[in-house]
Design an enzyme around this catalytic site. Structure first.
Site, mmCIF file in Angstrom:
data_model
loop_
_atom_site.group_PDB
_atom_site.id
_atom_site.type_symbol
_atom_site.label_atom_id
_atom_site.label_comp_id
_atom_site.label_asym_id
_atom_site.label_seq_id
_atom_site.Cartn_x
_atom_site.Cartn_y
_atom_site.Cartn_z
ATOM 1 C CG PHE A 1 39.459 33.029 39.106
ATOM 2 C CD1 PHE A 1 39.455 31.650 38.922
ATOM 3 C CD2 PHE A 1 39.141 33.537 40.359
ATOM 4 C CE1 PHE A 1 39.140 30.790 39.971
ATOM 5 C CE2 PHE A 1 38.819 32.685 41.412
ATOM 6 C CZ PHE A 1 38.821 31.312 41.224
ATOM 7 C CG HIS B 1 30.230 44.532 42.885
ATOM 8 N ND1 HIS B 1 30.173 44.848 41.550
ATOM 9 C CD2 HIS B 1 29.034 44.934 43.419
ATOM 10 C CE1 HIS B 1 28.995 45.400 41.270
ATOM 11 N NE2 HIS B 1 28.291 45.465 42.387
ATOM 12 N N GLY C 1 44.041 34.895 34.447
ATOM 13 C CA GLY C 1 44.773 34.262 33.339
ATOM 14 C C GLY C 1 46.276 34.441 33.418
ATOM 15 C CE LYS C 2 47.910 35.990 39.105
ATOM 16 N NZ LYS C 2 46.426 35.855 39.183
ATOM 17 C CB SER C 3 48.529 30.029 35.556
ATOM 18 O OG SER C 3 48.727 30.335 36.919
ATOM 19 C CD GLU D 1 49.950 30.993 42.778
ATOM 20 O OE1 GLU D 1 49.830 32.125 43.315
ATOM 21 O OE2 GLU D 1 48.984 30.321 42.401
HETATM 22 P P1 ADP Z 1 45.296 33.025 37.373
HETATM 23 O O1 ADP Z 1 46.641 32.341 37.207
HETATM 24 O O2 ADP Z 1 45.359 34.509 37.146
HETATM 25 O O3 ADP Z 1 44.576 32.666 38.661
HETATM 26 P P2 ADP Z 1 44.395 31.106 35.413
HETATM 27 O O4 ADP Z 1 45.280 31.238 34.204
HETATM 28 O O5 ADP Z 1 44.705 29.987 36.356
HETATM 29 O O6 ADP Z 1 44.344 32.506 36.186
HETATM 30 O O7 ADP Z 1 42.868 30.908 34.990
HETATM 31 C C1 ADP Z 1 42.215 31.741 34.070
HETATM 32 C C2 ADP Z 1 40.922 31.029 33.642
HETATM 33 O O8 ADP Z 1 40.022 30.977 34.740
HETATM 34 C C3 ADP Z 1 40.124 31.717 32.571
HETATM 35 O O9 ADP Z 1 40.601 31.429 31.273
HETATM 36 C C4 ADP Z 1 38.721 31.137 32.780
HETATM 37 O O10 ADP Z 1 38.594 29.899 32.101
HETATM 38 C C5 ADP Z 1 38.685 30.800 34.268
HETATM 39 N N1 ADP Z 1 37.823 31.658 35.096
HETATM 40 C C6 ADP Z 1 37.085 31.235 36.150
HETATM 41 N N2 ADP Z 1 36.446 32.255 36.759
HETATM 42 C C7 ADP Z 1 36.772 33.388 36.095
HETATM 43 C C8 ADP Z 1 36.448 34.796 36.252
HETATM 44 N N3 ADP Z 1 35.660 35.242 37.221
HETATM 45 N N4 ADP Z 1 36.993 35.661 35.364
HETATM 46 C C9 ADP Z 1 37.776 35.231 34.363
HETATM 47 N N5 ADP Z 1 38.134 33.930 34.175
HETATM 48 C C10 ADP Z 1 37.635 33.013 35.020
#
Ligand code: ADP
Length: 202
Positions: free
Chosen positions: A18, A197, A20-22, A100
């Site tokens: 979550f 946490h 924002g890597k993707s 991933e």
């Molecule tokens: P990752 O690839 O790192 O898992 P994504 O790019 O798929 O991340 O998703 C990022 C998005 O997830 C954020 O822009 C937001 O909309 C959503 N999001 C959901 N839960 C959270 C959280 N706990 N912290 C930050 N963003 C979150």
């Protein structure tokens, strides 16, 4: 789109789930496409055949990708079968993305280095830490070799601070250190959490 680097190089994007890597990967790839560069994107496949799919962010943005079973398969696709990548002409893409990246085999490191040496901009997004907060698979190696590293944070669902870790829950309880990474049939979920946490059961 002028890169600050002369020729090929590695860019790594890491952080917990979550963070924002993707999103960041998709943003960089979109800009390359706008610059009329030839882009190929790979992600690990669950089954052993490659197929077309997409990179999706939790916020819903998507970009086309190929799900590959192994880095050997990625290598094959890049080498001989340019038409499968839909690049329009033979030869390596200008930009190769991996989402991933932590789930790829150890062959990802030499492949990424070879591509960079051949002038390709390689962008790798993945989890730097597993649910135990231990370095994840090939990521430490990629992080040390990259020209550019971006560490993203999510938001801790408990306190709202920047989250650097991924909390794994099984049946609502913190997963234990010894729990297998894949648990068939268990009700699993993941949350972004800060250092304070984040809990790993004994
Ligand atoms: P990752 O690839 O790192 O898992 P994504 O790019 O798929 O991340 O998703 C990022 C998005 O997830 C954020 O822009 C937001 O909309 C959503 N999001 C959901 N839960 C959270 C959280 N706990 N912290 C930050 N963003 C979150």
């Amino acid at each position: 789109l002028k890169s600050p680097y002369h020729g090929g190089h590695l860019e790594v994007i890491v952080g917990p789930m979550f963070s924002g890597k993707s999103e960041e990967l998709i943003r960089r790839l979109n800009r390359a496409v706008i610059a009329r560069q030839r882009v190929a994107v790979f992600k690990p496949a669950i089954d052993d055949r490659y197929h077309s799919t997409h990179v999706a962010s939790h916020a819903g943005r998507v970009t086309p990708a190929i799900a590959a079973h192994s880095t050997a398969q990625v290598r094959e696709l890049l080498r001989g079968h340019g038409e499968l990548l839909d690049l329009g002409e033979p030869g390596l893409p200008d930009v190769v993305g991996f989402d991933e990246a932590q789930f790829f085999d150890a062959g990802l490191v030499p492949l990424a280095l070879e591509l960079a040496d051949q002038g390709v901009r390689v962008i790798l997004a993945g989890l730097d830490l597993d649910f135990r907060a231990e370095p994840f698979g090939v990521m430490p190696d990629l992080l040390s070799r990259a020209e550019s590293v971006e560490k993203l944070t999510a938001i801790c669902v408990v306190c709202g601070a920047p989250a650097t870790r991924t909390q794994r829950l099984i049946g609502g309880q913190p997963a234990r250190r010894g729990d297998p990474v894949v648990m068939v049939g268990a009700a699993e979920s993941y949350e972004a959490r800060c250092r304070v946490h984040h809990v790993v059961g004994d």
